[in-house]
Structures are given as C-alpha cells and as structure tokens.
Write an enzyme that holds these catalytic residues in place. Sequence first.
Site, PDB file in Angstrom:
ATOM      1  N   GLU A 291       0.925  -1.257   0.069  1.00 24.25           N
ATOM      2  CA  GLU A 291       0.526  -0.103  -0.114  1.00 24.25           C
ATOM      3  C   GLU A 291       0.981   1.189  -0.033  1.00 24.25           C
ATOM      4  OE1 GLU A 291      -3.471  -1.193   3.195  1.00 24.25           O
ATOM      5  OE2 GLU A 291      -1.828  -0.922   4.261  1.00 24.25           O
ATOM      6  N   PRO A 292       1.547   1.365  -0.985  1.00 28.01           N
ATOM      7  CA  PRO A 292       2.819   2.681  -0.890  1.00 28.01           C
ATOM      8  C   PRO A 292       1.301   3.754  -1.127  1.00 28.01           C
ATOM      9  CG  PRO A 292       2.358   1.825  -3.467  1.00 28.01           C
ATOM     10  CD  PRO A 292       2.006   0.854  -2.297  1.00 28.01           C
ATOM     11  N   ARG A 294       3.022   7.193  -0.009  1.00 31.24           N
ATOM     12  CA  ARG A 294       3.690   8.946  -0.028  1.00 31.24           C
ATOM     13  C   ARG A 294       4.619   8.364  -1.183  1.00 31.24           C
ATOM     14  NH1 ARG A 294       6.264  11.472   3.949  1.00 31.24           N
ATOM     15  NH2 ARG A 294       5.165   9.813   5.708  1.00 31.24           N
ATOM     16  N   ARG A 331       3.263  19.727   6.859  1.00 27.16           N
ATOM     17  CA  ARG A 331       4.131  19.188   7.910  1.00 27.16           C
ATOM     18  C   ARG A 331       5.368  19.475   8.677  1.00 27.16           C
ATOM     19  NH1 ARG A 331       6.245  15.866   5.188  1.00 27.16           N
ATOM     20  NH2 ARG A 331       6.449  14.106   6.078  1.00 27.16           N
ATOM     21  N   CYS A 362      -1.170  33.384  10.657  1.00 27.86           N
ATOM     22  CA  CYS A 362      -1.143  33.786  12.200  1.00 27.86           C
ATOM     23  C   CYS A 362      -0.888  33.179  13.165  1.00 27.86           C
ATOM     24  CB  CYS A 362      -2.523  34.946  12.749  1.00 27.86           C
ATOM     25  SG  CYS A 362      -2.450  36.535  11.731  1.00 27.86           S
TER      26      CYS A 362
END
Length: 440
Positions: A291-292, A294, A331, A362
């Site tokens: 299940e790749p 990324r 991230r 902000c």
Amino acid sequence: MNLHGTSRIGDNQHLWIGGLDTVELAKKYGTPLYLYDLSLIKNRASGFKKAFEENGVGYQVAYASKAFSSIAMFQIIEQEGLSLDVVSGGELYTALQAGFPPERIHFHGNNKSLAELEFALSAGVGCIVVDNFHEISLLKMMSSKLNKKIDILLRLTPGIEAHTHDYIITGQEDSKFGFDLGNGQGDKALQEVLAFEGFRVLGIHCHIGSQIFETEGFTLAIEKLFGHFKKWEENYSYFPSVVNLGGGFGIQYTSEDTPLSPEQYVSAMIEEVKKQMIHFEGQDLPELWIEPGRSLVGDAGTTIYSIGSQKEIEGVRHYVSIDGGMTDNIRPALYQAKYEAFVANKMNAELTQTVSIAGKCCESGDMLIWDIDLPEVCDHDFLAVSCTGAYGYSMASNYNRIQRPAVVFVENGEEQLVVKRETYEDLIKNDVPLKSNVFV
Ligand SMILES: *Cc1c(COP(=O)(O)O)cnc(C)c1O
C-alpha cells in the site's frame, strides 16, 4: 540541488517539470500551485508492479489514497492498474465518482461508522480491512441483515514499528490500530471471524510505519507474522491467502534521506516470504499486497509559491514570506518535516544568503523551511518547494480563511488543471447567516 523525476533547469534558468516551465504555469494558474509530475508517478507504479511480476508472485499494489486524493488522481491510479485504499466515506465517494472499480478498493480505518460500512458494502468494495472487535460486531450484523458474505482482512499489530532508519520491537505495541499479536487479541479475532460463516477471511494486513529506508522492518514483520501463521495452521487449520504488508516506503525530501527503490523493497519482502514458506508444506504462496502512498506521489509533487515580504533581523534571522504555508503544507509544523526549495525563476543563481521561509498564517509556528541557502530574492520571484505531493493537499486547511490552492498535472509538455483553486465564495458556502429575530 536534487531534482526529482522530470524536473530540469531550462535554458531560461527556470525550473521545468513535465516539459513545462513552472514559472509560466504559476503565472497562468496563480500561486500557491501544486504541480504533479505524472511520469514520476507512473514510473513508481510500474516499478512496484514489475518487482512482483518478475518474481512471479500474485499481488495487488494499492495506492494509499490519503496521501493525495482527487478524481483525476484516482483516474491515473486506475489507468496504472493499481488498487486503492480508502479510509473514509469521503475517499470512497471520490473514488466511485472517478469511476474506480469498487472491487479494487480496500476499506481501512480504526473507526468506520455503520453508515460508512453500509456505503462500502453496497458499493461492492473488494475487501474490508477489519481493525477491531467493535467492527467485527457491526460487520456480522450487516452480513446477516444483507445475507451477504463479506471479504475481510484482519489488521494485525505485529509489535514492530519502523522509523526512517531504525525499527522498534515492542512486546505489545501501543497503537490505536489493529489486533495485537503479542497479547492474543489477534488469535481471538481470528477465531471469531473464522467461526462466523458470513465472512471470507482472505488474510491479514499489517502496516509498520512510514518513510522507511531499510528493509529490516518489513522482513522482521514477515518473520513475526509467519511465526504466528504456524500456530494458526496448527490450531485453526487456517493459512492466509492474502498477506498485505502495508506501505511506508521512503522518499528523498532532502539529501539526508536515502530511500531504496520500489524493486528493492518488494524483492526483500518476497525473498523473506519465500524463506518463511519452507515451514508451510503444501500451502500456496499467499498473494502479497502492498500500500504505497508517499512513494507514489510524494516527490512527484512540487508547490510553487510567490515570494512576498521579507524581514531581516540583523545577526538573528532573515525571514522570507511566501503566499501559502501551513494551510497547504502542515508537515513542517506537525512533524518538523524538512524540505528543499529553489527559486523557480533563478535556478542557476548563486546562493548568497541563508534565509527561513515563513508562511502567511497568524502563527509563529507557520514556518515552511528553517535555514535554507537561496539567491537574492524579491517579490517578483517564485519559490518551488519539492516533494510536496504526499500529505500536502490532502492535509490542507482553510485556516485564516485561506483558499486551498489549485492542482495541475503535467506530463510530456501537456498540462491539465485537476483541482480548481478555492474561491472566497467556496469559503462561505456552508455558512448559514443568522435568521432575523433569533439570538437578539
Ligand atoms: C498511511 C498508510 C499507508 C501509506 O503510507 P505511506 O507512508 O504514505 O506509504 C499504507 N497503509 C496504511 C494502512 C496506512 O495507514
């Protein structure tokens, strides 16, 4: 400078991707802009598939769609002959709207609602990856109600957690996901699902982590799982026909990252499974699924920003602000993730200063990159941040009522807008103004 996929420096010193000038694309579609290099996605997809085919192993490569999901993305995944993981009704809905074949969809998640399970079963998804005892009860009820057999995998926690360059072996893993093998939950779950005739127990699933650079974590997990399968064979006469080893294959965000190729990850898995099969005389090699997420889309994505204000604090720091930030890439704030960036219209210029790239929200924590060497920049320049294809758009938010960016696919000199930039109207479309005479 690490250029991924089809990224090149053009004669005009601009960054080109997929045979197109990213500066021209930024001017045409506005910024921030996500660009996806389709050739890179397709190369990775075929790399994963080839490794199984060359070894003659039955397989499915399922794209973990949480990395980036949109209708066009699912169409590409379908064209490449991959399967698809979804973890919510929303991801499933998008996949179905894209015309994705439901039988190649696997439904994941640690808290699938009854409504989501009903949706998945009525759509005819390929299998449900069962995570916990609550879900077993829901599925039993639904199987009886619908008088329908349900294909399932059991999600197991083998007690191995892989991180980038190391892995941790824990007796009983502290994880919200799956049935623990160490404390007997896995065995109990297997007994329960085997005893219910409304289930076809295709096999098991395990996912040990993310951004993994070595094969040891995977081979250790396989060793542990197959050790358990021996007990299962003896005690319950059960041997899985599907072993899903999850995703987590790393990519190179910066030069510190040293991922392996899809072929290397897959070959190591196959080798270990074949080694373990010696202990299972008369059993067929199970189908291997991965299940790749990324590794299919991460380094295929580049975000182009416009550079705006700058603030120089003598002897302390030089801030360069861009027109996006944590709203399109959470991230760095969430995981201290590191990225590389270039000035897309000055690719060969000398790097004369160390700056930090700030987002426009902000929040002091809205920083995209700390301490990066760049040429002199001004507010007519474009910053390209590479490797933003995974967990970028999919985690984007409207914080500060900032609109989500547009997404454009590029390949061989062709481009297509696949997600429109949000408008101000989009931002208020779910807002309901107060009625007159209430709350007065
Ligand atoms: C997130 C996830 C993946 C994909 O992980 P990547 O690190 O993006 O490859 C695969 N399987 C499961 C169950 C996941 O939760």
